[in-house]
Design an enzyme around this catalytic site. Structure first.
Site, PDB file in Angstrom:
ATOM      1  N   HIS A  86      33.058  40.012  38.193  1.00 20.65           N
ATOM      2  CA  HIS A  86      32.866  40.699  39.476  1.00 20.65           C
ATOM      3  C   HIS A  86      31.438  40.435  39.974  1.00 20.65           C
ATOM      4  O   HIS A  86      30.482  40.534  39.198  1.00 20.65           O
ATOM      5  CB  HIS A  86      33.093  42.212  39.317  1.00 20.65           C
ATOM      6  CG  HIS A  86      32.968  42.947  40.606  1.00 20.65           C
ATOM      7  ND1 HIS A  86      33.972  42.951  41.548  1.00 20.65           N
ATOM      8  CD2 HIS A  86      31.936  43.650  41.135  1.00 20.65           C
ATOM      9  CE1 HIS A  86      33.571  43.651  42.601  1.00 20.65           C
ATOM     10  NE2 HIS A  86      32.347  44.083  42.373  1.00 20.65           N
TER      11      HIS A  86
ATOM     12  N   LEU B  15      42.616  37.397  43.085  1.00 18.06           N
ATOM     13  CA  LEU B  15      42.603  38.496  44.052  1.00 18.06           C
ATOM     14  C   LEU B  15      43.822  39.410  43.996  1.00 18.06           C
ATOM     15  O   LEU B  15      43.836  40.465  44.620  1.00 18.06           O
ATOM     16  CB  LEU B  15      42.440  37.924  45.476  1.00 18.06           C
ATOM     17  CG  LEU B  15      41.087  37.244  45.729  1.00 18.06           C
ATOM     18  CD1 LEU B  15      41.070  36.572  47.104  1.00 18.06           C
ATOM     19  CD2 LEU B  15      39.939  38.232  45.619  1.00 18.06           C
TER      20      LEU B  15
ATOM     21  N   ASP C 138      38.103  47.539  38.591  1.00 18.05           N
ATOM     22  CA  ASP C 138      36.728  47.284  38.124  1.00 18.05           C
ATOM     23  C   ASP C 138      36.175  48.425  37.274  1.00 18.05           C
ATOM     24  O   ASP C 138      34.965  48.705  37.299  1.00 18.05           O
ATOM     25  CB  ASP C 138      35.780  47.034  39.327  1.00 18.05           C
ATOM     26  CG  ASP C 138      36.224  45.867  40.191  1.00 18.05           C
ATOM     27  OD1 ASP C 138      36.820  44.919  39.655  1.00 18.05           O
ATOM     28  OD2 ASP C 138      35.977  45.907  41.408  1.00 18.05           O
TER      29      ASP C 138
ATOM     30  N   GLU D 291      27.264  34.091  37.669  1.00 17.69           N
ATOM     31  CA  GLU D 291      28.644  34.199  37.173  1.00 17.69           C
ATOM     32  C   GLU D 291      28.997  32.982  36.313  1.00 17.69           C
ATOM     33  O   GLU D 291      29.650  33.099  35.276  1.00 17.69           O
ATOM     34  CB  GLU D 291      29.634  34.267  38.350  1.00 17.69           C
ATOM     35  CG  GLU D 291      29.584  35.556  39.130  1.00 17.69           C
ATOM     36  CD  GLU D 291      30.574  35.539  40.286  1.00 17.69           C
ATOM     37  OE1 GLU D 291      31.752  35.241  40.061  1.00 17.69           O
ATOM     38  OE2 GLU D 291      30.158  35.805  41.427  1.00 17.69           O
TER      39      GLU D 291
ATOM     40  N   ASN E  36      37.561  40.061  33.640  1.00 13.72           N
ATOM     41  CA  ASN E  36      37.351  39.735  35.047  1.00 13.72           C
ATOM     42  C   ASN E  36      35.864  39.531  35.291  1.00 13.72           C
ATOM     43  O   ASN E  36      35.032  40.148  34.635  1.00 13.72           O
ATOM     44  CB  ASN E  36      37.860  40.915  35.905  1.00 13.72           C
ATOM     45  CG  ASN E  36      37.689  40.659  37.381  1.00 13.72           C
ATOM     46  OD1 ASN E  36      38.034  39.592  37.903  1.00 13.72           O
ATOM     47  ND2 ASN E  36      37.130  41.631  38.100  1.00 13.72           N
TER      48      ASN E  36
ATOM     49  N   GLY F 283      37.738  28.175  42.390  1.00 18.06           N
ATOM     50  CA  GLY F 283      37.795  27.905  40.953  1.00 18.06           C
ATOM     51  C   GLY F 283      36.485  27.388  40.384  1.00 18.06           C
ATOM     52  O   GLY F 283      36.478  26.694  39.367  1.00 18.06           O
ATOM     53  N   SER F 284      35.364  27.761  40.999  1.00 20.76           N
ATOM     54  CA  SER F 284      34.091  27.290  40.433  1.00 20.76           C
ATOM     55  C   SER F 284      33.819  27.963  39.087  1.00 20.76           C
ATOM     56  O   SER F 284      33.201  27.368  38.199  1.00 20.76           O
ATOM     57  CB  SER F 284      32.932  27.505  41.409  1.00 20.76           C
ATOM     58  OG  SER F 284      32.703  28.875  41.629  1.00 20.76           O
ATOM     59  N   ASN F 285      34.296  29.200  38.930  1.00 20.36           N
ATOM     60  CA  ASN F 285      34.163  29.855  37.618  1.00 20.36           C
ATOM     61  C   ASN F 285      35.049  29.171  36.578  1.00 20.36           C
ATOM     62  O   ASN F 285      34.664  29.027  35.419  1.00 20.36           O
ATOM     63  CB  ASN F 285      34.493  31.346  37.733  1.00 20.36           C
ATOM     64  CG  ASN F 285      33.315  32.150  38.244  1.00 20.36           C
ATOM     65  OD1 ASN F 285      32.271  32.190  37.605  1.00 20.36           O
ATOM     66  ND2 ASN F 285      33.470  32.757  39.412  1.00 20.36           N
TER      67      ASN F 285
HETATM   68  C1  GRF Z   1      33.411  34.846  42.609  1.00 20.91           C
HETATM   69  O1  GRF Z   1      32.267  35.363  43.207  1.00 20.91           O
HETATM   70  C2  GRF Z   1      34.134  35.982  41.935  1.00 20.91           C
HETATM   71  O2  GRF Z   1      33.310  36.890  41.311  1.00 20.91           O
HETATM   72  C3  GRF Z   1      34.801  36.601  43.113  1.00 20.91           C
HETATM   73  O3  GRF Z   1      35.234  35.507  43.890  1.00 20.91           O
HETATM   74  C4  GRF Z   1      34.419  34.390  43.650  1.00 20.91           C
HETATM   75  C5  GRF Z   1      35.340  33.320  43.159  1.00 20.91           C
HETATM   76  O4  GRF Z   1      34.735  32.139  42.983  1.00 20.91           O
HETATM   77  N1  GRF Z   1      35.805  37.515  42.718  1.00 20.91           N
HETATM   78  P1  GRF Z   1      35.516  30.895  42.344  1.00 20.91           P
HETATM   79  O5  GRF Z   1      36.946  30.885  42.855  1.00 20.91           O
HETATM   80  O6  GRF Z   1      35.435  31.005  40.857  1.00 20.91           O
HETATM   81  O7  GRF Z   1      34.755  29.715  42.877  1.00 20.91           O
END
Ligand code: GRF
Length: 195
Positions: free
Chosen positions: A105, A86, A146, A175, A103, A7-9
């Site tokens: 990617h 996923l 995608d 990202e 999404n 969940g870093s994004n």
């Molecule tokens: C990211 O690189 C995303 O693009 C890929 O998985 C990673 C997930 O990172 N699908 P996070 O869970 O947001 O840390």
């Protein structure tokens, strides 16, 4: 936001809202499709409603999608953000939220994307191919894998001797910048359309 892992994004979006970079959007719900997602803790820490819909408890993709759909309906959302999610989003959900599911990617689509390209596999494939440039892409989700229209994209260099882990870390930094910017852009467009 839908997550499957660290969940870093998600954190990058939380931070962008806190700093005012995204000024007309809020995260109404975080759903994880598997247990032990650090992202769920991140959501709780920030007082965001979060749920675990463990994919193991659903017979197939369709059942998981219907459970997700019901939860989205409950809160009422304008945008669905897949942040390292996923599981497959099925046709019914894509149709219901056409141009409202995005999404992130970890490659420059249309390279190193599609079925089987997830996680470290994306970066290993880029290194094996010998490309000198990879990157990150934020795109709309359609019925393909995608294949939806690209919203934002940024290149990242692949350096001599890079491992998949090295490249993943470099792409992830981008990202974290790109996903909040794409959400900001979509929120602003939605506001304009309401005026
Ligand atoms: C990211 O690189 C995303 O693009 C890929 O998985 C990673 C997930 O990172 N699908 P996070 O869970 O947001 O840390």
């Amino acid at each position: 936001m839908l997550i499957s892992g660290g969940g870093s994004n998600l954190q990058a979006v939380i931070d962008a809202i806190a700093s005012g970079t995204i000024c007309n959007g809020e995260i109404k719900l975080v759903i994880a499709d598997r247990p032990n997602c650090v992202g769920l803790e991140r959501a709780k820490t920030h007082g965001i409603k979060s749920l675990l819909l463990d994919k193991k408890n659903y017979g197939d993709t369709e059942q998981l999608n219907r459970a997700i759909e019901a939860e989205l309906d409950n809160v009422g959302i304008d945008l669905v953000v897949l942040a390292g999610f996923l599981s497959i989003i099925d046709q019914k959900l894509v149709e219901k939220y056409r141009n409202k599911i995005v999404n992130v990617h970890p490659s420059l689509i249309p390279s190193f994307c599609g079925a089987g390209y997830y996680g470290q596999r994306v970066h290993q494939a880029a290194i094996d191919y010998g490309v000198r440039i990879s990157g990150a892409t934020v795109h709309f989700v359609d019925e393909g894998t995608d294949t939806g229209k690209i919203i934002l994209q940024e290149a990242v260099p692949v350096l001599e001797g890079d491992t998949a882990k090295d490249l993943a870390a470099r792409v992830l930094e981008v990202e974290h910048k790109l996903l909040p910017l794409a959400i900001k852009k979509l929120c602003e467009e939605a506001c304009k359309n309401q005026q």
